[in-house]
Design a protein around this motif. Structure first.
Motif, PDB file in Angstrom:
ATOM      1  N   THR A 122       0.696  -1.183   0.184  1.00 25.87           N
ATOM      2  CA  THR A 122      -0.049   0.005  -0.053  1.00 25.87           C
ATOM      3  C   THR A 122       0.898   1.108   0.001  1.00 25.87           C
ATOM      4  N   ALA A 123       2.288   1.144   0.483  1.00 27.41           N
ATOM      5  CA  ALA A 123       2.985   2.408   0.472  1.00 27.41           C
ATOM      6  C   ALA A 123       4.438   1.828   0.610  1.00 27.41           C
ATOM      7  N   LYS A 125       8.573   3.725   0.659  1.00 30.49           N
ATOM      8  CA  LYS A 125       9.785   4.975   0.574  1.00 30.49           C
ATOM      9  C   LYS A 125      11.057   4.066   0.367  1.00 30.49           C
ATOM     10  N   HIS A 279       5.841   6.181  -2.599  1.00 35.94           N
ATOM     11  CA  HIS A 279       4.548   5.655  -3.154  1.00 35.94           C
ATOM     12  C   HIS A 279       3.456   5.880  -2.142  1.00 35.94           C
ATOM     13  N   ASN A 280       2.422   6.498  -2.361  1.00 40.67           N
ATOM     14  CA  ASN A 280       1.091   6.647  -1.510  1.00 40.67           C
ATOM     15  C   ASN A 280       1.521   7.472  -0.299  1.00 40.67           C
ATOM     16  N   PRO A 281       1.891   8.868  -0.413  1.00 40.77           N
ATOM     17  CA  PRO A 281       2.237   9.577   0.559  1.00 40.77           C
ATOM     18  C   PRO A 281       1.302   9.622   1.768  1.00 40.77           C
ATOM     19  N   GLN A 282       0.071   9.398   1.481  1.00 41.63           N
ATOM     20  CA  GLN A 282      -1.068   9.492   2.558  1.00 41.63           C
ATOM     21  C   GLN A 282      -0.546   8.542   3.781  1.00 41.63           C
ATOM     22  N   LEU A 283       0.129   7.241   3.701  1.00 42.08           N
ATOM     23  CA  LEU A 283       0.519   6.413   4.598  1.00 42.08           C
ATOM     24  C   LEU A 283       2.019   6.563   4.922  1.00 42.08           C
ATOM     25  N   SER A 284       2.608   7.637   4.662  1.00 45.84           N
ATOM     26  CA  SER A 284       3.949   8.209   5.009  1.00 45.84           C
ATOM     27  C   SER A 284       4.251   8.198   6.497  1.00 45.84           C
TER      28      SER A 284
END
Length: 383
Positions: A122-123, A125, A279-284
């Protein structure tokens, strides 16, 4: 009313926290290994330039168990292989580039969700950099991908290859690596680059805009005027089925790789291709170390600190009350004469026995579970 409202809010928060169970499996456990391989395959599928990466080590793993499914938070180390992203060879069959050829390392934090037994990324870095350990003196040194001297060498070696092909012409698709080394005869260049079947009109050639166009990788060595070149065409554009792969392959087209026109390298100054960064900074928040520590804190105090705070408060009170109880009980029950006898009968061993209980190293027993903390990081697969 205010105190009641605060109590209700705290109760709701504790209820939410109680639903999150943080697990710390061993980094080399089967579940951690499975999640890491899923992460490896997904990162390679998102990597559209350069080479595939292979899992080298699982640095840390944390599983957040929730009613709607488990969330895995991984820290993994990857190493660059010699298989280009267009090469359908499974990563398990690719060779990791040795340190002598300047290994490239990838450090990634990956978040996966497991629902119904299936893991999905899902995310993530990632940070990619050259290995600085055990630097080899006299070994090939990476050069920037936009080095004009070596790019001229690439074009000269590609022309040599095209002169030896029949009924087909190839053009440059992407430069993978360029390096130089001082040998007995002087400076020598090394280059790895991807070629694609081209449509040519007179002397102008453009890459064929067709999914079935032939692609391959070339390795050249020497100088612009004198060199050797060897090219290997990829056998198929469809992904090879890997029995150990955890990713369900779809009949997709090959990855979109930059076609270099004019300036042959859009990545100025870089000496290697980097993994996709984020990918998917909402879950950073799950990917940063500070957020991870903040995430564990609400769970730990709710389970550990509350009883721990109550235990020390009760322990000192118990030994303080125990000695007073035996002194107060016999006094009213006996006469003055018997009181003197009772005082004489109060022997030291009775007091010593009660002092022995708190003197026992109870906290040492509580230290035993700490030694069972999961072992991380995991094993090193390559170097």
């Amino acid at each position: 009313m205010n105190s009641l409202g605060i109590t209700v809010v705290l109760g709701l928060l504790l209820g939410v926290w109680a639903q999150v169970n943080v697990l710390r499996p061993e980094c080399d456990s089967p579940e951690a290994e499975e999640a890491a391989l899923v992460a490896q395959d997904y990162l390679n599928s998102q990597h559209t330039h350069g080479y595939k990466y292979a899992l080298n080590r699982i640095e840390d793993v944390k599983i957040l168990s929730q009613p709607d499914g488990d969330t895995y938070v991984l820290e993994i180390d990857l190493l660059e292989t010699d298989c280009h992203v267009l090469d359908p060879t499974p990563v398990a069959n690719c060779t990791v580039r040795p340190k002598a050829l300047t290994a490239v390392e990838g450090e990634c934090d990956v978040v996966l969700k497991k629902v119904g037994g299936a893991l999905t990324v899902t995310a993530f870095k990632c940070k990619t950099e050259e290995s600085t350990e055990d630097i080899c003196l006299g070994c090939p040194v990476l050069l920037p991908l936009n080095d004009t001297t070596v790019l001229d060498f690439v074009q000269a070696s590609l022309a040599t290859f095209n002169n030896n092909t029949i009924n087909i012409t190839y053009t440059l698709l992407e430069v993978g690596r360029m390096s130089s080394q001082i040998l007995a005869g002087g400076q020598t260049y090394f280059a790895e680059y991807v070629v694609i079947e081209a449509n040519c009109t007179d002397d102008a050639c453009v890459p064929m805009n067709d999914a079935m166009a032939v692609r391959g990788i070339c390795i050249a060595k020497g100088l612009k005027a004198a060199h050797i070149v060897d090219c290997k065409m990829f056998s198929t554009l469809m992904p090879v089925v890997d029995a150990n792969s955890t990713v369900v392959e779809a009949p997709a087209l090959p990855p979109a790789v930059h076609v270099h026109a004019g300036s042959l390298s859009p990545k100025h100054g870089l000496r290697h291709h980097k993994l996709t960064t984020l990918h998917n900074p909402q879950l950073s928040s799950l990917l940063s170390e500070s957020a991870e520590s903040a995430e564990v804190v609400p769970v730990a105090p709710a389970v550990v600190d509350a009883p721990a705070a109550g235990a020390p408060a009760a322990d000192p009170a118990a030994p303080a009350a125990d000695p007073a109880a035996p002194v107060a009980d016999p006094a009213p029950a006996e006469d003055d004469a018997s009181a003197s006898d009772a005082s004489a009968s109060v022997e030291v061993p009775l007091i010593l026995r009660k002092r022995d209980v708190p003197a026992a190293p109870a906290p040492v027993v509580q230290l035993d579970p700490i030694s069972l903390v999961p072992i991380c990081p995991g094993r090193i697969r390559f170097f």
